[in-house]
Design an enzyme around this catalytic site. Sequence first.
Site, PDB file in Angstrom:
ATOM      1  CG  PHE A 169       3.312 -10.446  -8.351  1.00 37.85           C
ATOM      2  CD1 PHE A 169       3.599 -10.863  -9.636  1.00 37.85           C
ATOM      3  CD2 PHE A 169       3.340 -11.384  -7.324  1.00 37.85           C
ATOM      4  CE1 PHE A 169       3.900 -12.189  -9.899  1.00 37.85           C
ATOM      5  CE2 PHE A 169       3.638 -12.710  -7.582  1.00 37.85           C
ATOM      6  CZ  PHE A 169       3.921 -13.110  -8.872  1.00 37.85           C
ATOM      7  CG  ASP A 215       7.581  -5.594  -4.864  1.00 39.34           C
ATOM      8  OD1 ASP A 215       8.671  -5.857  -5.424  1.00 39.34           O
ATOM      9  OD2 ASP A 215       6.805  -6.461  -4.435  1.00 39.34           O
ATOM     10  CE1 TYR A 227      11.328 -14.897  -8.210  1.00 41.25           C
ATOM     11  CE2 TYR A 227      12.011 -15.019  -5.914  1.00 41.25           C
ATOM     12  CZ  TYR A 227      11.035 -14.766  -6.863  1.00 41.25           C
ATOM     13  OH  TYR A 227       9.790 -14.382  -6.460  1.00 41.25           O
ATOM     14  CE  LYS A 228       9.799 -12.025 -10.074  1.00 38.87           C
ATOM     15  NZ  LYS A 228       8.855 -11.260  -9.277  1.00 38.87           N
ATOM     16  NE  ARG A 231       6.305 -12.237 -17.722  1.00 39.15           N
ATOM     17  CZ  ARG A 231       6.523 -12.340 -16.413  1.00 39.15           C
ATOM     18  NH1 ARG A 231       6.246 -11.333 -15.621  1.00 39.15           N
ATOM     19  NH2 ARG A 231       6.994 -13.439 -15.880  1.00 39.15           N
TER      20      ARG A 231
HETATM   21  C1  LIG Z   1       7.958 -12.073  -8.379  1.00 35.52           C
HETATM   22  C2  LIG Z   1       7.183 -11.210  -7.438  1.00 35.52           C
HETATM   23  C3  LIG Z   1       6.811 -11.664  -6.164  1.00 35.52           C
HETATM   24  C4  LIG Z   1       7.101 -13.075  -5.711  1.00 35.52           C
HETATM   25  O1  LIG Z   1       7.086 -13.200  -4.327  1.00 35.52           O
HETATM   26  P1  LIG Z   1       7.797 -14.449  -3.647  1.00 35.52           P
HETATM   27  O2  LIG Z   1       7.420 -14.368  -2.231  1.00 35.52           O
HETATM   28  O3  LIG Z   1       9.272 -14.287  -3.878  1.00 35.52           O
HETATM   29  O4  LIG Z   1       7.310 -15.685  -4.313  1.00 35.52           O
HETATM   30  C5  LIG Z   1       6.155 -10.787  -5.322  1.00 35.52           C
HETATM   31  N1  LIG Z   1       5.855  -9.530  -5.716  1.00 35.52           N
HETATM   32  C6  LIG Z   1       6.183  -9.063  -6.935  1.00 35.52           C
HETATM   33  C7  LIG Z   1       5.844  -7.667  -7.317  1.00 35.52           C
HETATM   34  C8  LIG Z   1       6.836  -9.893  -7.843  1.00 35.52           C
HETATM   35  O5  LIG Z   1       7.139  -9.455  -9.052  1.00 35.52           O
END
Ligand SMILES: *Cc1c(COP(=O)(O)O)cnc(C)c1O
Length: 395
Positions: free
Chosen positions: A111, A182, A207-208, A354
Site C-alpha cells: 500500500f 503489515d 477500521y477494515k 474489488r
Molecule cells: C489501509 C492501509 C493503510 C492505511 O493507513 P492509515 O494511516 O490508517 O490511513 C496503510 N497500509 C496498508 C497496507 C493498508 O492496507
Amino acid sequence: MTLPRRAQFDLPPGVIYLDGNSLGPLPAAVPGRVSAVISSEWRTGLIRSWNHAGWMALPARVGDRVGRLIGAPAGSVVMGDTLSIKVYQALAAALEMRAERRVVVSDSGNFPTDLYMANGLLSTLDRGHSLRIVEPEAVIDAIDGSVAAVMLTEVDYRTGRRHDAAAITRRAHEAGAVMIWDLAHSAGAVPVDVTAWGNEMAVGCTYKYLNGGPGAPAFIYVRPDLIERVVPALAGWMGHDAPFAFELGYRPASSIERLRVGTPPIIQLSALDAALDAWEGLTMDEVHAASVVLSERFIAEVDRRCPDLTLVSPRDPMARGSQVSFAFEHGYAAMQALIAGNVIGDFRAPNIMRFGFTPLYLTEADVVRAVDALQRVLSERLWDRVEYRIQNRVT
Ligand SMILES: *Cc1c(COP(=O)(O)O)cnc(C)c1O
C-alpha cells in the site's frame, strides 16, 4: 454453525455490503457504548475517567483483544495513532536494531502509504539507507545480508494476493534482517500467527475487517523478547515510563506501552472495543473457512455469468486474503452502477473492481444476489451511463 452473526451488525436494509475490507460496517454494540462514554464517562466523570473509567489502560487492554486475533500474547500489542504512524515507528525501531545495515526491502504490491512513510523516514535519517522495492514474487531473492528490514503487507490491497509470511520471515531471519508485517488486510480476515512466524514486529489498522469505524486507531505488535529493547522513534509522553512524573528526559516504559505516543482517542477506542465483541467465541480458522465458501461461490458465479470480467486474485483460496478482485475496462463506472443498486464494493485504479467477503454478516445468498446485480450491470451496459462515470474523490 456460529456464522453469520448478522444480529451483531446494524446494516442498512437492502444493502449487500462487500466493502468490509475497506471500512467495516457499524456493529450493533457500538452506538450504546459510544453514547455511554460520552454521557457518563466524559460528561459526568470528566477528567476522573482517565482513572475511574479505565481510559489510561484502554490502549493496552484493547491491544490484547486484537492480539488474540493475530496470535500475539497478552502484553505485546498496543493501540494508537494511524497505521501510517505505526509503520514509521516499526521501521524506525527495526533500523535501530540493525544499525550497521542500509537496505529496506518492500514490494510493489504494498500500500503506497507504507512506502511513502518509509521513504520519509529514510530521508529524515539521512544515513544513506535505500528502499529496495521489488515485485511481490521476487521478495525472497531480494533479501540478502545487506538488508536491515523487510517490510511487507501480507495481503495485497488490490488483488488479495497473500504472501507466504512464514517462509519470508524465515528467509529474513536467515539473512539477519528484521521482519515487519503489515496486517491491514489480514487481521480479522485470515488466520495470522505472529508467534509461530517469529517476526519482530507487526502493524495494522482496525477500521477494515475489525469494524472499529472510520479513523479507528491502529495497532503495533512487538515480539515479547524485544519489547524492552525496542527504541521508540516517536518518544511521546504516553510512552514514557512515568508520564505524570513530567521528567525532562525521556525514559521509555518497560512494557509495550513504550510504543504509545500521545493522548489516545478514547471515543474511537471504545467503539473498537465494543466492535471486537463480535469476534468473541470465534477462531480465525472458522472465520476464514466461512470466507472461503463465500469467495469461492462468488468466483464461480462471476466466471459463469460475467465473462467480461477477468479474475486478478489468486484462484487458490489459500493464496489470497478475504477479498476477490476482477479487472474490467469500465470497472469504475460498473462499480458505481452496482453501488446504485445497493451492492457495495469498491474500485482501485486502474481497472480493478474489488469485493470483500466478511462472513460475520454475509451469507451465500447475499453473494448470489450480488452477482445477479453485477450480471445486470454488465448485460444492460449500465456502466455506460454518464452519471456513473463521474469520478468521486474516494473510490
Ligand atoms: C489501509 C492501509 C493503510 C492505511 O493507513 P492509515 O494511516 O490508517 O490511513 C496503510 N497500509 C496498508 C497496507 C493498508 O492496507
